[in-house]
Motif scaffolding. Structure first.
Motif, mmCIF file in Angstrom:
data_model
loop_
_atom_site.group_PDB
_atom_site.id
_atom_site.type_symbol
_atom_site.label_atom_id
_atom_site.label_comp_id
_atom_site.label_asym_id
_atom_site.label_seq_id
_atom_site.Cartn_x
_atom_site.Cartn_y
_atom_site.Cartn_z
ATOM 1 N N GLY A 213 0.846 -1.206 0.000
ATOM 2 C CA GLY A 213 0.000 0.000 0.000
ATOM 3 C C GLY A 213 0.881 1.256 0.000
ATOM 4 N N ALA A 214 1.908 1.215 0.879
ATOM 5 C CA ALA A 214 2.815 2.365 0.963
ATOM 6 C C ALA A 214 3.542 2.579 -0.358
ATOM 7 C CB ALA A 214 3.818 2.131 2.094
ATOM 8 N N TYR A 215 3.966 1.430 -0.993
ATOM 9 C CA TYR A 215 4.664 1.523 -2.283
ATOM 10 C C TYR A 215 3.792 2.205 -3.335
ATOM 11 C CZ TYR A 215 8.664 -1.454 -1.039
ATOM 12 O OH TYR A 215 9.811 -1.972 -0.485
ATOM 13 N N VAL A 216 2.475 1.862 -3.309
ATOM 14 C CA VAL A 216 1.552 2.472 -4.298
ATOM 15 C C VAL A 216 1.447 3.971 -4.016
ATOM 16 C CG1 VAL A 216 -0.821 2.524 -5.193
ATOM 17 C CG2 VAL A 216 0.249 0.347 -4.642
ATOM 18 N N ILE A 217 1.279 4.316 -2.701
ATOM 19 C CA ILE A 217 1.123 5.727 -2.333
ATOM 20 C C ILE A 217 2.352 6.528 -2.785
ATOM 21 C CG2 ILE A 217 0.955 7.343 -0.358
ATOM 22 C CD1 ILE A 217 -0.730 5.131 1.038
ATOM 23 N N TYR A 218 3.572 5.901 -2.548
ATOM 24 C CA TYR A 218 4.795 6.625 -2.942
ATOM 25 C C TYR A 218 5.260 6.307 -4.365
ATOM 26 C CZ TYR A 218 4.790 7.753 1.988
ATOM 27 O OH TYR A 218 4.409 8.188 3.207
ATOM 28 N N ASN A 219 4.300 5.732 -5.150
ATOM 29 C CA ASN A 219 4.545 5.476 -6.579
ATOM 30 C C ASN A 219 5.741 4.559 -6.877
ATOM 31 O OD1 ASN A 219 2.432 6.774 -7.752
ATOM 32 N ND2 ASN A 219 3.455 8.778 -7.624
ATOM 33 N N LYS A 220 6.033 3.637 -5.941
ATOM 34 C CA LYS A 220 7.117 2.697 -6.222
ATOM 35 C C LYS A 220 6.614 1.561 -7.114
ATOM 36 C CE LYS A 220 10.424 3.193 -2.525
ATOM 37 N NZ LYS A 220 11.033 2.544 -1.389
ATOM 38 N N ILE A 221 5.318 1.249 -6.947
ATOM 39 C CA ILE A 221 4.684 0.287 -7.871
ATOM 40 C C ILE A 221 3.330 0.859 -8.271
ATOM 41 C CG2 ILE A 221 5.812 -1.857 -7.060
ATOM 42 C CD1 ILE A 221 3.260 -2.428 -5.445
ATOM 43 N N SER A 222 2.807 0.348 -9.386
ATOM 44 C CA SER A 222 1.496 0.845 -9.838
ATOM 45 C C SER A 222 0.391 0.135 -9.079
ATOM 46 C CB SER A 222 1.343 0.610 -11.327
ATOM 47 O OG SER A 222 1.212 -0.782 -11.555
ATOM 48 N N LEU A 223 -0.793 0.693 -9.141
ATOM 49 C CA LEU A 223 -1.956 0.051 -8.495
ATOM 50 C C LEU A 223 -2.209 -1.326 -9.109
ATOM 51 C CD1 LEU A 223 -4.309 0.317 -6.505
ATOM 52 C CD2 LEU A 223 -5.652 1.349 -8.332
ATOM 53 N N GLY A 224 -2.039 -1.386 -10.445
ATOM 54 C CA GLY A 224 -2.217 -2.658 -11.170
ATOM 55 C C GLY A 224 -1.264 -3.714 -10.641
ATOM 56 N N ASP A 225 0.001 -3.356 -10.436
ATOM 57 C CA ASP A 225 0.980 -4.312 -9.905
ATOM 58 C C ASP A 225 0.569 -4.771 -8.508
ATOM 59 O OD1 ASP A 225 2.538 -4.340 -12.086
ATOM 60 O OD2 ASP A 225 4.038 -2.909 -11.349
ATOM 61 N N PHE A 226 0.050 -3.816 -7.741
ATOM 62 C CA PHE A 226 -0.385 -4.134 -6.366
ATOM 63 C C PHE A 226 -1.493 -5.207 -6.385
ATOM 64 C CE2 PHE A 226 -3.238 -3.112 -2.719
ATOM 65 C CZ PHE A 226 -2.359 -3.452 -1.696
ATOM 66 N N ILE A 227 -2.452 -5.013 -7.289
ATOM 67 C CA ILE A 227 -3.566 -5.981 -7.396
ATOM 68 C C ILE A 227 -3.041 -7.327 -7.910
ATOM 69 C CG2 ILE A 227 -5.675 -6.481 -8.695
ATOM 70 C CD1 ILE A 227 -6.438 -3.552 -8.291
ATOM 71 N N THR A 228 -2.182 -7.270 -8.939
ATOM 72 C CA THR A 228 -1.597 -8.506 -9.492
ATOM 73 C C THR A 228 -0.858 -9.259 -8.382
ATOM 74 O OG1 THR A 228 -1.220 -7.295 -11.543
ATOM 75 C CG2 THR A 228 -0.047 -9.383 -11.290
ATOM 76 N N PHE A 229 -0.077 -8.544 -7.628
ATOM 77 C CA PHE A 229 0.704 -9.098 -6.536
ATOM 78 C C PHE A 229 -0.187 -9.826 -5.529
ATOM 79 C CE2 PHE A 229 4.205 -9.229 -3.660
ATOM 80 C CZ PHE A 229 5.316 -9.051 -4.466
ATOM 81 N N ASN A 230 -1.271 -9.164 -5.209
ATOM 82 C CA ASN A 230 -2.247 -9.708 -4.277
ATOM 83 C C ASN A 230 -2.766 -11.066 -4.731
ATOM 84 O OD1 ASN A 230 -4.109 -9.519 -2.125
ATOM 85 N ND2 ASN A 230 -3.976 -7.298 -2.378
ATOM 86 N N MET A 231 -3.083 -11.117 -6.039
ATOM 87 C CA MET A 231 -3.637 -12.369 -6.573
ATOM 88 C C MET A 231 -2.581 -13.474 -6.604
ATOM 89 S SD MET A 231 -6.212 -11.068 -9.516
ATOM 90 C CE MET A 231 -7.005 -12.617 -9.840
ATOM 91 N N TYR A 232 -1.342 -13.126 -6.967
ATOM 92 C CA TYR A 232 -0.279 -14.129 -6.989
ATOM 93 C C TYR A 232 -0.005 -14.675 -5.589
ATOM 94 C CZ TYR A 232 0.911 -13.280 -11.862
ATOM 95 O OH TYR A 232 0.872 -13.208 -13.219
ATOM 96 N N LEU A 233 -0.022 -13.776 -4.643
ATOM 97 C CA LEU A 233 0.216 -14.202 -3.265
ATOM 98 C C LEU A 233 -0.846 -15.233 -2.845
ATOM 99 C CD1 LEU A 233 2.183 -13.638 -0.974
ATOM 100 C CD2 LEU A 233 0.566 -11.977 -0.071
ATOM 101 N N GLY A 234 -2.085 -14.946 -3.246
ATOM 102 C CA GLY A 234 -3.193 -15.870 -2.957
ATOM 103 C C GLY A 234 -2.921 -17.251 -3.549
ATOM 104 N N SER A 235 -2.352 -17.259 -4.779
ATOM 105 C CA SER A 235 -2.146 -18.582 -5.397
ATOM 106 C C SER A 235 -0.875 -19.259 -4.884
ATOM 107 C CB SER A 235 -2.145 -18.475 -6.927
ATOM 108 O OG SER A 235 -1.136 -17.614 -7.355
ATOM 109 N N LEU A 236 -0.087 -18.596 -4.039
ATOM 110 C CA LEU A 236 1.092 -19.243 -3.450
ATOM 111 C C LEU A 236 0.748 -20.009 -2.167
ATOM 112 C CD1 LEU A 236 4.382 -17.139 -3.413
ATOM 113 C CD2 LEU A 236 4.021 -19.449 -4.224
ATOM 114 N N VAL A 237 -0.377 -19.603 -1.557
ATOM 115 C CA VAL A 237 -0.753 -20.241 -0.282
ATOM 116 C C VAL A 237 -1.002 -21.737 -0.502
ATOM 117 C CG1 VAL A 237 -2.447 -20.290 1.581
ATOM 118 C CG2 VAL A 237 -1.675 -18.105 0.652
ATOM 119 N N TRP A 238 -1.717 -22.056 -1.577
ATOM 120 C CA TRP A 238 -2.064 -23.461 -1.838
ATOM 121 C C TRP A 238 -0.835 -24.360 -1.998
ATOM 122 C CZ3 TRP A 238 -3.649 -28.147 -2.434
ATOM 123 C CH2 TRP A 238 -3.353 -28.861 -3.565
#
Ligand code: ATP
Length: 581
Positions: free
Chosen positions: A263-288
């Motif tokens: 979230g902080a990275y998005v606020i400080y423009n280190k990553i895009s919002l799209g990357d943040f959402i993509t990241f979220n989904m990938y993390l979800g698929s790593l749990v399994w």
């Protein structure tokens, strides 16, 4: 290690099918990485204001197509991988059954039926689980975690490493819990099989339970076992109940880290919002995959242990085999037993000692003796249910160890003490050992063993089904069906092992008289507790503690002053008393 190689060899027979299945599995693993990326790109275009209706429509169609391909691919790998594991299970079950059929009686004497059943059910299931879901989880968790990780690292290394901190704990928890769950699951299985064993025994012994008024006591015993079953299930439920919430909680810590740092990275423009959402989904698929690591280790370990147990049985060699055979096609009927001493495997004292008997073709031998004196043992050795040493038993001048087993057993009609009938029709029970179905022969043998009239009284006659789902035959009826089964084979040698104990003395003599026509050209052995059944035999031997204590004809023995005479006099007295009553 040897067993692992063997397991791989067993599975490699179907490698083509596995290859197709795993190919589709991998394909889907890669394809499923696309939707999060698409969503990320779409979000970024929306944020930048470059998204329009056509772009949205294109993304919707892409996503739909991807999910459609994924559904199809999943169907293919399910059919190929699960199907192949079922095929291997089918093969192994057939091999196991065939092998078990070939093993000798001593194997069955030293292995419990329940254990052998468990091999064919629990152990085979565990092997199948390792070769089906196990292979899928293994491939899936390796490929999914590596590819997802690479993509996440390519988006942002620091964010990836930080948000992954809790995931090894997921793998650790699932390994630890997996073992505990398996142990408790085994206990549940044991408790349930104890319960079913108890019910089964209770139902088959229901007559004894009723006649000894044990219903209430049995119900009490059942309640105890049922409670044990409930408790072990609760034990399992508690750990299952804890497992998923715990895993979910630990995995959610990853999302908390992602939310804070990402979230902080998005606020400080280190990553895009799209990357943040993509990241979220990938993390979800790593749990399994992390969760699957523990399961997969357990599943493969269990599968291998079960495979070892099955291999142990498959590696057992049948004790009784054709070692060196003469060219013998039939038996004719001369029997010569010399200096036969026999000890059962595992016993210390011999059950037969120095037995010498000679019988010519067509003669009848009567064997008399108290219970446990070795009568059944002697005739079981004639059909080599147990191994005898060389030069002890000769049939037709051939050592029985040199007679092909098939010829030996096909040409000796043994009617055992306990008449076992299969749950099929009476006709099929009688016809058991015949290749073709000849109704006239079945009727003829039923008449000869004096069971024909009884069968005709049943509404379905020879088509009457016996056993649990059919008609219950009386003990004497079963014994006579069992005699029909032996004589229909037209054997050179007939052996009646106390097989008419369930009928009265007079009926026994009547049935044996009936059979005399059939026995005329054959060598016969009649074992009985009753003198009346053996008195017409050409030779009678009296066994006591495994030894022949008397030998001769009825007229010789009845005045010899030995055991035979005393049994005869006792039985005469019993008959008289019965007649007077
Ligand atoms: N499978 C076996 N393994 C070990 N010992 C056995 C086995 N079968 C029988 N025996 C032993 O061998 C001895 C002889 O038994 P056998 O069954 O031949 O007696 P039998 O004279 O036929 O008795 P019955 O009249 O009660 O049938 C007994 O002491 C018995 O305990």
């Amino acid at each position: 290690m040897k067993n692992l190689k063997q397991l791989i060899k067993t599975a490699s027979k179907y490698r083509k099918k596995y290859f197709i299945g795993i190919f589709f599995l991998l394909l889907i693993d890669f394809i499923q990485l696309i939707p999060p990326r698409l969503l990320g790109y779409l979000t970024d275009s929306m944020q930048k204001g470059t998204a329009n209706r056509e772009l949205l429509l294109r993304y919707i169609i892409y996503t739909l197509l991807i999910y459609l391909v994924m559904a199809f691919g999943r169907y293919i790998w399910r059919v190929y991988i699960f199907g192949t594991s079922r095929l291997i299970e089918y093969d192994m079950r057939n091999n196991l059954f065939k092998h078990l059929q070939s093993l000798s009686l001593s194997f069955y004497n030293s292995n419990k039926t329940g254990d052998l059943m468990a091999l064919a059910t629990n152990d085979l299931n565990a092997v199948r689980a390792a070769l089906g879901p196990g292979i899928i989880m293994l491939t899936d968790s390796i490929v999914l975690s590596i590819t997802t990780l690479i993509i996440m690292l390519s988006i942002n290394v620091k964010l990836t490493l930080l948000s992954l901190i809790p995931l090894p704990f997921v793998a650790l928890i699932s390994t630890k819990f997996g073992r505990m769950i398996h142990r408790r699951f085994l206990k549940v299985q044991q408790a349930f099989s104890k319960l079913t064993d108890m019910v089964q025994e209770n139902f088959s012994g229901i007559r004894i339970i009723k006649s000894f008024v044990q219903e209430a006591k049995e119900a009490e015993k059942f309640t105890r076992e049922n409670m044990n079953n409930f408790n072990t299930n609760m034990h399992l439920i508690r750990i299952w109940g804890l497992f998923f919430p715990l895993i979910e909680f630990v995995a959610s810590l990853s999302f908390v880290i992602l939310l804070g740092v990402g979230g902080a990275y998005v606020i400080y423009n280190k990553i895009s919002l799209g990357d943040f959402i993509t990241f979220n989904m990938y993390l979800g698929s790593l749990v399994w995959p992390m969760m699957a690591v523990g399961w997969v280790i357990n599943m493969l370990q269990r599968g291998l242990a079960s495979f070892e147990r099955i291999q142990d049985v498959l590696n057992q060699k049948p004790e009784i085999v054709d070692r060196y055979v003469d060219d013998v096609k039939s038996l004719n009927g001369d029997i010569h037993i010399q200096n036969l001493t026999f000890t059962y495997p595992g016993n210390e004292t011999p059950s037969l000692k120095n037995i010498n008997i000679t019988l010519k073709k067509g003669q009848t031998l009567g064997i008399i003796g108290r219970t446990g004196s070795g009568k059944s043992t002697l005739v079981n050795l004639l059909v080599r249910l147990y191994n005898v040493k060389d030069n002890n038993i000769f049939i037709n001048g051939h050592d029985i160890n040199r007679i092909p087993l098939k010829v030996l057993r096909e040409n000796i009609g043994l009617v055992p003490q306990d008449a076992f009938l299969f749950s099929t029709t009476i006709a099929e029970n009688i016809n058991l050992a015949c290749e073709d179905f000849d109704m006239d022969r079945i009727i003829e043998s039923a008449k000869a063993s004096d069971i024909y009239d009884n069968i005709m009284d049943f509404s379905n006659k020879f088509e009457t089904v016996v056993g649990e789902r059919g008609v219950t035959l009386s003990g004497g009826q079963k014994q006579r069906v069992s005699i029909s089964r032996a004589i229909i084979k037209n054997p050179d040698i007939l052996v009646f092992d106390d097989c008419l104990s369930a009928v009265d003395a007079k009926t026994e003599v009547k049935i044996l008289d009936n059979l005399r026509k059939i026995m005329r050209d054959r060598t016969s052995i009649i074992i009985s507790h009753r003198i009346s059944a053996v008195k017409d035999a050409d030779l009678i031997v009296v066994l006591e503690n495994g030894e022949i204590v008397e030998k001769g004809t009825h007229s010789e023995l009845v005045t010899s002053g030995g055991l035979y005479q005393s049994i005869y006099e006792k039985q005469l007295l019993e008959e008289k008393i019965q007649e007077e009553v």
